[in-house]
Scaffold this motif. Structure first.
Motif, PDB file in Angstrom:
ATOM      1  N   GLN A 256       0.819  -1.205   0.000  1.00 54.22           N
ATOM      2  CA  GLN A 256       0.000   0.000   0.000  1.00 54.22           C
ATOM      3  C   GLN A 256       0.854   1.256   0.000  1.00 54.22           C
ATOM      4  O   GLN A 256       0.472   2.276  -0.582  1.00 54.22           O
ATOM      5  CB  GLN A 256      -0.938  -0.005   1.215  1.00 54.22           C
ATOM      6  CG  GLN A 256      -1.910  -1.175   1.229  1.00 54.22           C
ATOM      7  CD  GLN A 256      -2.852  -1.167   0.040  1.00 54.22           C
ATOM      8  OE1 GLN A 256      -3.250  -0.104  -0.426  1.00 54.22           O
ATOM      9  NE2 GLN A 256      -3.197  -2.351  -0.449  1.00 54.22           N
ATOM     10  N   LYS A 257       1.994   1.208   0.661  1.00 53.74           N
ATOM     11  CA  LYS A 257       2.872   2.369   0.731  1.00 53.74           C
ATOM     12  C   LYS A 257       3.969   2.344  -0.319  1.00 53.74           C
ATOM     13  O   LYS A 257       4.527   3.390  -0.651  1.00 53.74           O
ATOM     14  CB  LYS A 257       3.500   2.467   2.126  1.00 53.74           C
ATOM     15  CG  LYS A 257       2.500   2.683   3.249  1.00 53.74           C
ATOM     16  CD  LYS A 257       3.214   2.817   4.583  1.00 53.74           C
ATOM     17  CE  LYS A 257       2.216   3.051   5.731  1.00 53.74           C
ATOM     18  NZ  LYS A 257       2.908   3.161   7.037  1.00 53.74           N
ATOM     19  N   THR A 258       4.308   1.176  -0.819  1.00 55.65           N
ATOM     20  CA  THR A 258       5.366   1.064  -1.816  1.00 55.65           C
ATOM     21  C   THR A 258       4.859   1.593  -3.159  1.00 55.65           C
ATOM     22  O   THR A 258       3.766   1.228  -3.608  1.00 55.65           O
ATOM     23  CB  THR A 258       5.804  -0.398  -1.963  1.00 55.65           C
ATOM     24  OG1 THR A 258       6.313  -0.854  -0.707  1.00 55.65           O
ATOM     25  CG2 THR A 258       6.873  -0.535  -3.026  1.00 55.65           C
ATOM     26  N   LEU A 259       5.651   2.449  -3.797  1.00 52.47           N
ATOM     27  CA  LEU A 259       5.225   3.024  -5.071  1.00 52.47           C
ATOM     28  C   LEU A 259       6.439   3.455  -5.875  1.00 52.47           C
ATOM     29  O   LEU A 259       7.561   3.544  -5.361  1.00 52.47           O
ATOM     30  CB  LEU A 259       4.278   4.208  -4.853  1.00 52.47           C
ATOM     31  CG  LEU A 259       4.792   5.390  -4.007  1.00 52.47           C
ATOM     32  CD1 LEU A 259       5.468   6.448  -4.871  1.00 52.47           C
ATOM     33  CD2 LEU A 259       3.658   6.027  -3.231  1.00 52.47           C
ATOM     34  N   ALA A 260       6.191   3.702  -7.162  1.00 48.63           N
ATOM     35  CA  ALA A 260       7.203   4.228  -8.079  1.00 48.63           C
ATOM     36  C   ALA A 260       6.663   5.528  -8.653  1.00 48.63           C
ATOM     37  O   ALA A 260       5.629   5.545  -9.331  1.00 48.63           O
ATOM     38  CB  ALA A 260       7.499   3.226  -9.189  1.00 48.63           C
TER      39      ALA A 260
ATOM     40  N   GLY B 160       2.292  -3.357 -13.544  1.00 40.31           N
ATOM     41  CA  GLY B 160       3.337  -3.928 -12.727  1.00 40.31           C
ATOM     42  C   GLY B 160       3.616  -3.208 -11.460  1.00 40.31           C
ATOM     43  O   GLY B 160       4.634  -3.445 -10.838  1.00 40.31           O
ATOM     44  N   HIS B 161       2.799  -2.319 -11.015  1.00 38.65           N
ATOM     45  CA  HIS B 161       3.119  -1.598  -9.790  1.00 38.65           C
ATOM     46  C   HIS B 161       2.694  -2.409  -8.584  1.00 38.65           C
ATOM     47  O   HIS B 161       1.546  -2.779  -8.442  1.00 38.65           O
ATOM     48  CB  HIS B 161       2.426  -0.245  -9.809  1.00 38.65           C
ATOM     49  CG  HIS B 161       2.680   0.560  -8.572  1.00 38.65           C
ATOM     50  ND1 HIS B 161       3.890   1.147  -8.319  1.00 38.65           N
ATOM     51  CD2 HIS B 161       1.897   0.855  -7.510  1.00 38.65           C
ATOM     52  CE1 HIS B 161       3.810   1.801  -7.171  1.00 38.65           C
ATOM     53  NE2 HIS B 161       2.622   1.610  -6.658  1.00 38.65           N
ATOM     54  N   SER B 162       3.646  -2.667  -7.686  1.00 37.19           N
ATOM     55  CA  SER B 162       3.384  -3.375  -6.440  1.00 37.19           C
ATOM     56  C   SER B 162       2.734  -4.720  -6.688  1.00 37.19           C
ATOM     57  O   SER B 162       1.769  -5.093  -6.044  1.00 37.19           O
ATOM     58  CB  SER B 162       2.493  -2.530  -5.514  1.00 37.19           C
ATOM     59  OG  SER B 162       3.160  -1.377  -5.120  1.00 37.19           O
ATOM     60  N   GLN B 163       3.272  -5.463  -7.659  1.00 34.29           N
ATOM     61  CA  GLN B 163       2.779  -6.809  -7.910  1.00 34.29           C
ATOM     62  C   GLN B 163       3.883  -7.781  -7.528  1.00 34.29           C
ATOM     63  O   GLN B 163       5.014  -7.646  -7.933  1.00 34.29           O
ATOM     64  CB  GLN B 163       2.432  -6.996  -9.396  1.00 34.29           C
ATOM     65  CG  GLN B 163       1.321  -6.067  -9.870  1.00 34.29           C
ATOM     66  CD  GLN B 163      -0.014  -6.469  -9.306  1.00 34.29           C
ATOM     67  OE1 GLN B 163      -0.197  -7.594  -8.894  1.00 34.29           O
ATOM     68  NE2 GLN B 163      -0.951  -5.544  -9.275  1.00 34.29           N
TER      69      GLN B 163
END
Length: 793
Positions: free
Chosen positions: A439-443, A688-691
């Protein structure tokens, strides 16, 4: 000639010795995992492991199952020449008249007219010692398990190879005084013969001449595998889904409907080709195997040395604990002795004082002598101190109390916590695999990775974050298939102190794989699950909401930093709604960025509150936006749809509209018709975000544009990419970078991000990762600043 014959003989003997050594080296592969001896009549379990038939029966009996019905031994008297003459032709078993009944039972699952059992018996479980799991055998138990004839043949060849020169197998038909060694065995007669007896009992021109001859053996096997449920039916098919051999009748069952069933010859050739390739690969890498063996041997040696060092450290640690305990014991004993001395002295003084109150001793005797004084002045002068002492003695006599506590209750040592700690004393463990907070991890402008340790994990001194960039075709690397030329070396961030990290210097439109592990005195722990993050398709544009124009203070409020905006009804709108009986006119409030784009590609993201009524997010020319805001048109006219650009007067021409918006509200987003997902595939956008690894969806949108507008669920974050040079704007689901819609915009003048509120709603711009602290403070409420200048009035 002699030298050539000697060389040939030497080569043959070397080959025999090599074969014998190879056979001896595989002896461990031929052992039963239950009895640890050479397998006898091995049966193949559903888990593909083999055990002795008798061993499997004993294990099932020990687990409380009834004794299974075992088939007779292959070398039982029923198949030996002592009770049956080989001259008698072996007639095949007659066809049973109930063949039709067996076919019906196979197809229908039960006999016609027979009532099904109400309760199915519990499945029979066998504890396989090889895979350490309970294997379900089915209702019939070991009867459904096929014999591993291939393993029996290998064991037979092994016994024949290693027993050369030992006890031989004798012919069963020679007379006792002149018994010869058996040279052949007949698989049909299940007997061993010498050459003469074999010719005698298998004459040419008779059916016996067609019997299969094998090496002499004491354990005859059936020639072919037959179905365990349908007698005399050969196994001619293989089910790849169930991984079981099937006979023609088993193939008709419903359980195999839709399964991929292959002929046994095709399955045989395919599996044989695979095994041949695998063994050729291993044989071609013998140097690698030998190098790994050498490495393992050196590791074993180093392990022994490290074990001795750890044992010495353990002894030293326990010795230090003993020394600390002894030192603490001395300090506590010294304190106890000091208290005992002080209390003893106080009680001894009290005893002496009480003894002075006796009749003929101490103070009493002195007082009696004092009373004999007849001179008043002298008596008064001397008796004043004695009077005070007597008064004090009487008070102590009436209120007697010990001057010191004789008990030592406060000196009891409570070592329960220490004993519990000592009993739970263990070697330190490395931290467990961290859990990534998706939830907090992002690009965004940088990669922000956040994680936590499991509750039962040992503490970590610091963490190591590793990441790598996937190159090549992105779609080929997502979905579980890894390509050696598609991965680059892992890069590392060492000694990360907190539970989050920032990775910078990224490439746009790229997939990065991240993982993290903790470290303490025991070393590094396990890696976390790999997380895939997809960087934005263009450099991130950083801006704030502009409050210089077009801001109604009674309806719009900006948050701290001007990255948050909330729309409220306002007093004028409430009054208008109070006067209206049937409808209420909704006004639109516009917000733009404090900067404009004049070239290049740019990307930004924002999140719209799901409870918002109507919010428009997009881009537009600043001059046209001001004109539209200050001179509002008839909102009911189709020429004033900001999503289609018809309000620009360009519906009859080919020019692009001056602004482009997407409308969203009440948890939905409207995707207009026209340009859309299909035209964005050339950009190579992907999800592919946070997968996590192994759970990645497809990367490219393959369906065409919808012919008519439709709605979709509102994504948590909406991404916008503006290509000023091509006059194109693309909307993404910022969480997965999935393309939602694509449109065109006129970029002949500076273009700026724009947001429009219709009714109540809220919007938050995505903060840059570079602006946030690595260790985020606890969440708090957003402070709303309502001070704004209304320039539109």
């Amino acid at each position: 000639m002699a030298e050539a014959e000697l060389q040939t003989f030497t080569s043959i003997m070397d080959a025999l010795v090599r074969i014998s050594s190879n056979m001896k080296s595989m002896e461990q592969e031929l052992h039963c995992p239950v009895c640890d001896e050479m397998v006898k009549q091995p049966v193949l379990l559903p888990c593909q492991h083999s055990v002795c038939l008798l061993c499997a029966a004993e294990v099932l009996v020990q687990r409380g199952y009834p004794p299974p019905d075992l088939p007779p031994e292959p070398n039982s008297p029923a198949s030996t020449p002592n009770t049956r003459s080989p001259r008698q032709a072996r007639r095949p078993a007659p066809r049973t008249p109930d063949r039709l009944e067996r076919v019906l039972r196979t197809a229908c699952g039960t006999y016609p007219g027979r009532r099904r059992r109400d309760v199915a018996p519990p499945p029979m479980l066998f504890p396989c010692p090889s895979c350490q799991q309970d294997v379900e055998l089915g209702e019939r138990g070991l009867t459904e398990c096929l014999r591993n004839l291939t393993l029996e043949r290998i064991v037979e060849r092994y016994r024949h190879t290693v027993s050369l020169g030992s006890v031989a197998i004798m012919c069963g038909f020679c007379k006792a005084p002149q018994s010869l060694e058996a040279t052949k065995g007949c698989a049909d007669c299940k007997s061993n013969f010498c050459n003469e007896c074999f010719k005698l009992y298998h004459p040419w021109g008779t059916p016996r001449a067609q019997h299969e001859h094998i090496l002499p053996t004491n354990n005859f096997r059936p020639k072919v595998l037959a179905c365990t449920e349908h007698e005399q039916e050969r196994l001619l098919f293989y089910c790849r889904n169930c991984q079981k051999l099937l006979c023609p009748l088993c193939k008709l069952r419903r359980v195999h409907h839709g399964h991929k069933v292959l002929p046994i010859a095709q399955a045989y050739q395919a599996l044989k080709d695979k095994i041949t390739k695998e063994i050729n690969y291993i044989l071609a890498n013998q140097e690698t195997v030998q190098g790994q063996i050498t490495q393992l041997e050196s590791v074993i040696t180093q392990m022994e040395v490290n074990s001795a060092v750890a044992q010495e450290q353990l002894t030293q640690c326990i010795r230090e604990l003993g020394a600390a305990l002894s030192e603490r014991q001395g300090a506590l004993a010294l304190a106890l002795e000091g208290t005992r001395t002080r209390r003893g002295e106080a009680l001894s003084a009290q005893v002496s004082e009480r003894r002075g109150l006796l009749e003929h001793a101490g103070l009493m005797a002195y007082t009696q002598e004092l009373l004999k004084e007849t001179d008043p002045p002298c008596f008064v002068q001397a008796a004043r101190v004695t009077h005070n002492r007597l008064v004090k003695a009487i008070e102590n006599l009436q209120c007697f109390s010990l001057s010191a506590d004789p008990s030592f209750r406060h000196f009891q040592l409570d070592a329960s916590k220490e004993l519990k700690l000592i009993s739970s004393l263990e070697f330190i463990r490395a931290p467990l695999a961290p859990v990534i907070d998706t939830q907090k991890t992002l690009a965004y402008d940088q990669l922000f990775l956040c994680w936590r340790l499991p509750q039962d994990s040992a503490p970590a001194w610091h963490f190591s974050v590793e990441y790598q960039r996937r190159t090549g075709v992105v779609g080929a690397t997502w979905g579980g298939t890894r390509s050696s030329n598609a991965a680059v070396a892992w890069q590392r961030l060492d000694e990360v102190g907190g539970t989050s990290a920032v990775v910078d210097r990224l490439e746009m439109d790229s997939v990065y794989i991240l993982r993290v592990r903790g470290c303490n005195k025991a070393g590094f722990g396990e890696y976390s699950e790999e997380v895939y993050l997809h960087t934005p398709p263009a450099p991130v544009l950083s801006f704030s909401l502009d409050s210089r124009w077009g801001l109604h203070a009674d309806r719009l409020a900006l948050g701290k930093g001007q990255t948050y905006a909330r729309s409220v009804p306002g007093l004028s709108l409430l009054q208008a709604a109070d006067r209206a009986l049937t409808s209420c006119h909704l006004t639109s409030d516009l917000l733009v960025a404090d900067l404009a784009v004049t070239q290049g590609r740019h990307y930004w993201a924002c999140s719209v509150e799901p409870g918002s009524y109507l919010v428009k997010v997009g881009v537009g020319q600043e001059a046209k936006l001001q004109e539209w805001f200050h001179l509002p048109q008839d909102m009911a006219s189709p020429r004033c749809d900001p999503d289609s650009g018809h309000d620009s007067g360009a519906e009859d021409g080919q020019d692009s509209p001056p602004f482009c918006f997407l409308t969203m509200g009440m948890g939905k987003i409207l995707l207009p018709k026209g340009h859309g997902q299909g035209q964005s595939q050339g950009q190579g956008q992907s999800q592919g975000h946070s997968q996590t690894h192994g759970a990645v969806n497809s990367l490219h949108s393959t369906h065409s544009n919808p012919a008519s507008p439709h709605t979709a669920p509102l994504p948590p974050r909406l991404g916008v990419c503006l290509d000023f040079d091509k006059g194109r704007v693309t909307f993404y689901d910022a969480h997965s970078l999935r393309v939602l819609w694509e449109g065109h915009v006129d970029c002949s003048a500076p273009v700026c991000p724009a947001f429009c509120f219709i009714g109540g709603g809220a919007l938050q711009l995505q903060d840059l990762v570079a602006n946030r602290s690595v260790e985020e403070p606890p969440p708090r409420r957003v402070t709303i600043q309502s001070r704004a200048t209304n320039l539109g009035k």
